[in-house]
Structure formats: C-alpha cells, structure tokens
Design a protein around this motif. Structure first.
Motif, PDB file in Angstrom:
ATOM      1  N   ASN A   6       0.969  -0.982   0.163  1.00  0.00           N
ATOM      2  CA  ASN A   6      -0.064  -0.039   0.009  1.00  0.00           C
ATOM      3  C   ASN A   6       1.456   1.315   0.196  1.00  0.00           C
ATOM      4  O   ASN A   6       1.850   1.566   0.870  1.00  0.00           O
ATOM      5  N   THR A  27      -7.028   9.292   0.375  1.00  0.00           N
ATOM      6  CA  THR A  27      -6.663   8.389  -0.576  1.00  0.00           C
ATOM      7  C   THR A  27      -5.485   7.290   0.633  1.00  0.00           C
ATOM      8  O   THR A  27      -5.696   6.385   0.376  1.00  0.00           O
ATOM      9  N   TYR A  28      -5.397   7.752   1.514  1.00  0.00           N
ATOM     10  CA  TYR A  28      -5.240   6.851   2.828  1.00  0.00           C
ATOM     11  C   TYR A  28      -6.575   5.854   3.449  1.00  0.00           C
ATOM     12  O   TYR A  28      -6.061   4.727   3.047  1.00  0.00           O
ATOM     13  N   ASN A  30      -8.614   4.952   1.186  1.00  0.00           N
ATOM     14  CA  ASN A  30      -8.665   4.037   0.557  1.00  0.00           C
ATOM     15  C   ASN A  30      -7.322   3.124   0.537  1.00  0.00           C
ATOM     16  O   ASN A  30      -8.030   1.292   0.391  1.00  0.00           O
ATOM     17  N   HIS A  31      -6.068   2.856   0.857  1.00  0.00           N
ATOM     18  CA  HIS A  31      -5.142   2.133   0.763  1.00  0.00           C
ATOM     19  C   HIS A  31      -5.066   1.438   2.535  1.00  0.00           C
ATOM     20  O   HIS A  31      -5.130   0.191   2.369  1.00  0.00           O
TER      21      HIS A  31
END
Length: 146
Positions: A6, A27-28, A30-31
């Motif tokens: 990731n 975005t974080y 999502n990881h």
C-alpha cells in the motif's frame, strides 16, 4: 508469497477535533480498504500502518532485537503504545491521548505519506523535519545515482 504494498504519499494538513479525532484523506482511507490499521509511536511522530504493514514492522523489529541491533525496550514501547484504529463513517480515526502527548499534537496535525505508513506530525516538528528530509533526499539521489 510476495507482499503487496500500500503506497501512502502526499502531505495533508488537518485539525483534530475535541475528541482527538483526525480525518484521514480519502487516498489514505482507500489504501486501508475499510480495514483496521494500527497507530503507534514512530520517530518524533505517530505512524499508522495497515494490519499487514504493522506486522511487517513488528517482525523486522523482533529480528533486530534478536540480532542485538535494537534493545528490547524498543519493542515494548512500540507494542504497548499501539492501538487498533479504523476510520468511522466520516473518515476519522481517534488518536489516544497518550499518543497525542507523545507527538505534541494539540489542535493541528500534518499527515504525510511515507510509502508504507502514514505519519502524523505536530506542524512545527514537521516544518523542522521536512527541511532536513529535503536535504537528505538530494544527498541520497546524488550518492546512489538515481
């Protein structure tokens, strides 16, 4: 089996609410794939890892302790201060008081992507650290011929 990475990148400024929660950038989140992660002390900041990333760091630290390259106290600090986190419906994670105190977090925070983890910094500490990091990157790129 090779580990899938990731990749956390970017810099974001956020505020903590009165309950010590901070919003993770989309975005974080999502990881993290809606899964739990772990937060603990890291350097002069806090680190947030996926479950797999946290296990990887713990295994590497355990190996360094066995090899005599790190003290047992390092694992005690890392594991005893770790907390499981997951983003709520608004994308917030709660940072425990003890970890907020360690990182010097009061109202504002800088969240940075550090490839395999998220780092949460006190803004003043990050300003000092980012200047040194920029210089280190230039030296590394030059020395390694990247």
């Amino acid at each position: 089996m090779e580990r899938s990475w990731n990749v956390f990148v970017g810099t974001f400024e956020h505020s903590l609410d009165d309950k010590g929660r901070v919003v993770l950038p989309v975005t974080y989140r999502n990881h993290l794939n809606g899964q739990r992660g772990y937060i603990s002390q890291w350097d002069l900041c806090l680190g947030v890892w996926t479950e797999e990333g946290f296990q990887d760091v713990a295994q590497r630290l355990t190996q360094k302790i066995r090899e005599g390259q790190a003290p047992q106290e390092a694992m005690r600090a890392f594991s005893s201060n770790a907390h499981e986190v997951s983003a709520d419906s608004q994308g917030r994670i709660t940072i425990p008081q003890r970890l907020r105190e360690f990182a010097g977090l009061d109202r504002d925070a800088v969240l940075i992507g550090a490839i395999d983890r998220i780092e949460i910094w006190n803004p003043e500490r990050w300003t000092d650290q980012s200047s040194a990091a920029d210089h280190s990157l230039v030296k590394a790129v030059t020395a390694l011929g990247l």
